[in-house]
Design a protein around this motif. Structure first.
Motif, PDB file in Angstrom:
ATOM      1  N   GLU A 137       1.476  -7.266  -1.176  1.00 27.57           N
ATOM      2  CA  GLU A 137       2.759  -6.592  -1.291  1.00 27.57           C
ATOM      3  C   GLU A 137       3.832  -7.357  -0.514  1.00 27.57           C
ATOM      4  O   GLU A 137       3.627  -7.729   0.639  1.00 27.57           O
ATOM      5  N   PRO A 138       4.992  -7.614  -1.128  1.00 26.95           N
ATOM      6  CA  PRO A 138       6.072  -8.331  -0.434  1.00 26.95           C
ATOM      7  C   PRO A 138       6.670  -7.473   0.676  1.00 26.95           C
ATOM      8  O   PRO A 138       6.498  -6.247   0.697  1.00 26.95           O
ATOM      9  N   PRO A 139       7.415  -8.098   1.597  1.00 23.73           N
ATOM     10  CA  PRO A 139       7.972  -7.347   2.732  1.00 23.73           C
ATOM     11  C   PRO A 139       8.845  -6.171   2.320  1.00 23.73           C
ATOM     12  O   PRO A 139       8.887  -5.158   3.019  1.00 23.73           O
ATOM     13  N   GLU A 140       9.536  -6.278   1.183  1.00 25.64           N
ATOM     14  CA  GLU A 140      10.422  -5.200   0.767  1.00 25.64           C
ATOM     15  C   GLU A 140       9.694  -4.059   0.059  1.00 25.64           C
ATOM     16  O   GLU A 140      10.292  -3.011  -0.243  1.00 25.64           O
ATOM     17  N   SER A 141       8.398  -4.217  -0.179  1.00 19.11           N
ATOM     18  CA  SER A 141       7.628  -3.174  -0.853  1.00 19.11           C
ATOM     19  C   SER A 141       7.506  -1.938   0.040  1.00 19.11           C
ATOM     20  O   SER A 141       7.404  -2.051   1.263  1.00 19.11           O
ATOM     21  N   PRO A 142       7.479  -0.755  -0.543  1.00 17.31           N
ATOM     22  CA  PRO A 142       7.260   0.455   0.247  1.00 17.31           C
ATOM     23  C   PRO A 142       5.797   0.659   0.625  1.00 17.31           C
ATOM     24  O   PRO A 142       5.463   1.640   1.300  1.00 17.31           O
TER      25      PRO A 142
END
Length: 244
Positions: free
Chosen positions: A223-228
């Motif tokens: 999951e990328p850093p901006e993912s919840p």
């Protein structure tokens, strides 16, 4: 002259003392190490963020687990316990570290979430404070910190408190990606722990083969850093259902 070994618990406690102390992250004696780890809440540790695991979110969205009572083992700062409560579970959450439990309680208070937090060794608490039965036992990062002999205690905990038809949701280090790949015997001779013990899919299936049926076993999504959601590909995610 010590001749005190009479029970399985006596043997397990003896093995606790023989396991390399600097490698122990999973027994009651490790609480102070984890307190130091959680003392700085601003550290850039991925699982410090208040994000549930993408695997847990996926299980719930697909209806693979039944809402009811949940136990979050090694809850840390409470990120998954909060999501379980928000999803309709009655949640007990346990961790060795007083610092982790204090942080998790702060988050639960801010979210007005009614989570029952317990600080201590889940194996000691089982049968008293952790009475079960639980419809879901969730473990993101506890299992891979256990010394090999404490898998016996872990399986006994599942047998005691996981409801028939209930689920174990597990995230643990993947061989070839994170953690020690030393054999179980070698771990008592040399401290090869490397922050935790890596597993293969075959080893996980073998460990949980008695009384549990595999529902899903895969690598966690990145999951990328901006993912919840939290997601790191160095972890296996596994969902097992208790037979009966």
């Amino acid at each position: 002259m010590d001749r005190n070994i009479r029970t399985v618990d006596d043997v397990l406690e003896l093995l606790d003392s023989l396991f390399a102390p600097e490698a122990d992250r999973g027994t009651g004696d490790a609480a102070s190490w984890w307190d130091g780890f959680y003392s700085d809440r601003s550290k850039p540790v991925p699982f410090f963020a208040a994000k549930p695991g993408e695997n847990l979110v996926s299980y719930l969205e697909r209806g693979l687990v039944t809402r009811g009572r949940a136990l979050d083992l090694g809850c840390g700062p409470g990120r998954n316990a909060l999501h379980l409560t928000a999803s309709g579970f009655e949640v007990d959450a346990v961790d060795l570290s007083p610092a982790a439990i204090a942080w998790a309680r702060d988050r639960a208070r801010d979210a007005r979430a009614g989570i029952r937090f317990l600080c201590g060794d889940a194996f000691t608490l089982a049968g008293s404070e952790l009475a079960g039965p639980y419809d879901l036992i969730h473990d993101s990062g506890c299992f891979h910190h256990l010394p090999p002999h404490r898998r016996i205690s872990y399986l006994a905990l599942l047998d005691r408190v996981l409801a028939p038809g209930g689920h174990l949701a597990l995230a643990c280090f993947a061989a070839g990606a994170m953690g020690s790949e030393a054999g179980d015997t070698d771990l008592y001779r040399h401290p090869h722990h490397q922050g935790g013990l890596a597993c293969t899919p075959e080893s996980l299936r073998r460990i949980f083969s008695d009384g549990l049926t595999e529902v899903e076993l895969r690598r966690m999504h990145d999951e990328p850093p901006e993912s919840p959601y939290f997601g790191e590909p160095f972890l296996w995610t596994a969902l097992f259902r208790r037979n009966g």
